[in-house]
Design a protein around this motif. Sequence first.
Motif, short mmCIF file in Angstrom:
data_model
loop_
_atom_site.label_atom_id
_atom_site.label_comp_id
_atom_site.label_asym_id
_atom_site.label_seq_id
_atom_site.Cartn_x
_atom_site.Cartn_y
_atom_site.Cartn_z
N ARG A 55 0.82 -1.22 0.00
CA ARG A 55 0.00 0.00 0.00
C ARG A 55 0.85 1.27 0.00
O ARG A 55 0.32 2.37 -0.04
CB ARG A 55 -0.92 0.01 1.22
N ARG A 56 2.14 1.12 0.08
CA ARG A 56 3.03 2.28 0.13
C ARG A 56 3.44 2.67 -1.29
O ARG A 56 4.43 2.19 -1.83
CB ARG A 56 4.26 1.95 0.98
N HIS A 57 2.66 3.54 -1.88
CA HIS A 57 2.92 4.01 -3.24
C HIS A 57 2.49 5.46 -3.35
O HIS A 57 1.99 6.06 -2.39
CB HIS A 57 2.21 3.13 -4.27
N ILE A 58 2.65 6.04 -4.54
CA ILE A 58 2.45 7.48 -4.70
C ILE A 58 0.99 7.89 -4.53
O ILE A 58 0.69 9.02 -4.09
CB ILE A 58 2.99 7.93 -6.08
N VAL A 59 0.04 7.00 -4.83
CA VAL A 59 -1.37 7.34 -4.65
C VAL A 59 -1.71 7.42 -3.16
O VAL A 59 -2.49 8.27 -2.74
CB VAL A 59 -2.27 6.32 -5.38
N SER A 60 -1.10 6.55 -2.35
CA SER A 60 -1.30 6.64 -0.91
C SER A 60 -0.72 7.94 -0.35
O SER A 60 -1.25 8.51 0.61
CB SER A 60 -0.65 5.44 -0.22
N VAL A 61 0.36 8.41 -0.96
CA VAL A 61 0.93 9.69 -0.56
C VAL A 61 -0.08 10.81 -0.80
O VAL A 61 -0.30 11.69 0.05
CB VAL A 61 2.25 9.97 -1.33
N PHE A 62 -0.74 10.77 -1.95
CA PHE A 62 -1.76 11.77 -2.27
C PHE A 62 -2.89 11.73 -1.24
O PHE A 62 -3.35 12.77 -0.75
CB PHE A 62 -2.31 11.53 -3.67
N LYS A 63 -3.35 10.53 -0.91
CA LYS A 63 -4.47 10.39 0.02
C LYS A 63 -4.11 10.95 1.39
O LYS A 63 -4.92 11.61 2.05
CB LYS A 63 -4.89 8.93 0.13
N LEU A 64 -2.88 10.68 1.84
CA LEU A 64 -2.47 11.17 3.15
C LEU A 64 -2.36 12.70 3.16
O LEU A 64 -2.80 13.35 4.12
CB LEU A 64 -1.14 10.54 3.55
N VAL A 65 -1.80 13.29 2.10
CA VAL A 65 -1.70 14.74 2.03
C VAL A 65 -3.10 15.35 2.02
O VAL A 65 -3.35 16.39 2.65
CB VAL A 65 -0.91 15.18 0.78
N GLN A 66 -4.02 14.72 1.32
CA GLN A 66 -5.39 15.22 1.27
C GLN A 66 -6.04 15.15 2.66
O GLN A 66 -6.78 16.07 3.06
CB GLN A 66 -6.20 14.40 0.27
N ASP A 67 -5.75 14.10 3.40
CA ASP A 67 -6.34 13.95 4.74
C ASP A 67 -5.80 14.99 5.71
O ASP A 67 -6.56 15.53 6.54
CB ASP A 67 -6.08 12.55 5.27
N ILE A 68 -4.52 15.27 5.65
CA ILE A 68 -3.94 16.19 6.64
C ILE A 68 -4.26 17.65 6.30
O ILE A 68 -3.95 18.54 7.09
CB ILE A 68 -2.41 16.01 6.75
N LEU A 69 -4.88 17.89 5.16
CA LEU A 69 -5.34 19.24 4.83
C LEU A 69 -6.61 19.61 5.60
O LEU A 69 -6.91 20.79 5.79
CB LEU A 69 -5.60 19.36 3.33
N GLU A 70 -7.35 18.61 6.03
CA GLU A 70 -8.63 18.86 6.68
C GLU A 70 -8.42 19.45 8.07
O GLU A 70 -7.48 19.07 8.78
CB GLU A 70 -9.42 17.56 6.77
N PRO A 71 -9.30 20.35 8.49
CA PRO A 71 -9.20 20.91 9.85
C PRO A 71 -9.64 19.89 10.89
O PRO A 71 -10.42 18.97 10.60
CB PRO A 71 -10.15 22.11 9.81
N SER A 72 -9.12 20.04 12.09
CA SER A 72 -9.45 19.11 13.16
C SER A 72 -10.70 19.58 13.90
O SER A 72 -11.12 20.73 13.79
CB SER A 72 -8.28 18.99 14.14
N THR A 73 -11.28 18.68 14.68
CA THR A 73 -12.47 19.00 15.48
C THR A 73 -12.22 18.58 16.93
O THR A 73 -11.21 17.95 17.25
CB THR A 73 -13.70 18.28 14.93
N GLY A 74 -13.15 18.92 17.79
CA GLY A 74 -13.04 18.51 19.19
C GLY A 74 -12.00 19.31 19.94
O GLY A 74 -11.86 20.53 19.78
N ALA A 75 -11.23 18.61 20.79
CA ALA A 75 -10.26 19.27 21.65
C ALA A 75 -9.14 19.94 20.86
O ALA A 75 -8.52 20.90 21.33
CB ALA A 75 -9.67 18.26 22.64
N ASP A 76 -8.87 19.43 19.66
CA ASP A 76 -7.79 19.98 18.84
C ASP A 76 -8.31 20.97 17.81
O ASP A 76 -7.63 21.24 16.80
CB ASP A 76 -7.05 18.84 18.13
N LYS A 77 -9.50 21.50 18.04
CA LYS A 77 -10.07 22.44 17.08
C LYS A 77 -9.15 23.66 16.94
O LYS A 77 -8.66 24.20 17.93
CB LYS A 77 -11.46 22.86 17.53
N GLY A 78 -8.98 24.10 15.73
CA GLY A 78 -8.08 25.22 15.46
C GLY A 78 -6.74 24.78 14.91
O GLY A 78 -5.97 25.61 14.41
N LYS A 79 -6.46 23.49 15.00
CA LYS A 79 -5.24 22.93 14.44
C LYS A 79 -5.58 22.10 13.20
O LYS A 79 -6.67 21.55 13.10
CB LYS A 79 -4.53 22.03 15.46
#
Length: 467
Positions: free
Chosen positions: A263-287
């Motif tokens: 599963r470690r390939h360039i498409v997984s890299v894209f998916k992870l970058v896309q996920d970490i772009l999203e804002p957090s919720t709950g106690a970590d809101k604002g990060k």
Amino acid sequence: MFDFTQVTMLSPQVILLICVAGGMLLLIWFATSRSGGGSLNIKMKTVGNGQHGTARWATPKEISQSYTRVLFKPKEWRKGKDLPKAQGLILGSTGKKGKVTALIDSDDVHCLMIGASGVGKTAFFLYPNLEYACASGMSYLALDTKGDLARNYGTIAKNCYGYQVSVIDLRNPTKSDGNNFLTLVNHYMDIAVKEPDNIAARAKAEKYAKILSKTIINPGGDDSSYGQNQFFYDSAEGLLTAVILLLAEFLPPREIAGEAQERRHIVSVFKLVQDILEPSTGADKGKSQFQILMSKLPSEHKARWFAGAALNTAEQAMASVLSTVLSRLNTFLDSELEQIVCFDSDMDAENFASHKSAVFLILPEEDPSKNFMAGLIIQNLSRELFAVADENGGKLKNRVVLFCDELGTMPPFDILPLFSAGRSRKLTLVPIIQSLAQLEKNYGKEGAVIIVDNTQDLRHEVAQQIA
């Protein structure tokens, strides 16, 4: 009234000086009048009006000193008999059919092949050179626009010469061999995880991750074009390196039908970058999810260091860096290309350089949108080969040749350093184009001149024109 008696007679020395000066003026007048028009501006004169060069055909003695003569015997070579020892390029031949002697340039050189469509570049240049490369044991990559090279010489290289062969088919990706850009990163990271004290393995994983990141973020190689945006692209390289290392270390293969699926390939890299772009919720809101992910790593973890420029900047700038990475990875989002980049190949840069290997890269002439993959593969492979050579005393164990057919139709990439850096490392480039104008179009006038000046051999095939 003027007194002529007061005129002093000229000394013999002054008279002699005047005569010499007059003679020189007369000589200059005679020379200019004989050269035509009385002008010394040679650019104004037509060719043939007293001008001539020093070009001439090489003598047989000079040819024998410049080239290695090898009897071209493919039938014997395919049986394992009388294999040639000199590794190099075939640039010409002498003799008649059945008794052909090939002229081999075995020095550290690059060769530029120019020929319009239909002049026989494949039949009379590529085929003999692929045969000789197999016979002499050189590893090579060949760009193949029609698929003929893979069909005709893939089987010969494998069955007759014992080569390991890989066919990357961008025309029919579902029938292609895999080409996971993260193969070497995953390989050395697995070793580093099993052996935590193996610093060399982790260092190699980081090195290959940085090579891949630079190739993806900056395919053209010209940092000066970024101007004031230089920070974002440098930060994007570091961020992409960090994400690649994280995936290689923490994403295990998935078992499907009893078999481990990578599963470690360039498409997984894209998916992870896309996920970490999203804002957090709950106690970590604002990060951002990116900040939360990095905070979970130890402070001395290299992935955190690589992402430091993006991590320690303003929120808007951080989002711009993440968006830059995401935009670069968008080009890999293709259901067909995923059949290539998501699957490992048995051949990586280290095996390619140390064992007899052949890679055929089939480009679809009818779909130029996929040509960027060829430039990316060549660029990434070359940089990995440079790293392999540096670990081997500055040279590859075995000569490697890149036959870049139809280079002029491919989008430009950072090819100029490959000429200067490759020559001393036993890496030979053979760009094959239809016209020099193609180089000027893609790399500019100066870039085209640099490429031509760095090719020690030039072969120009001219089509016969019938009036």
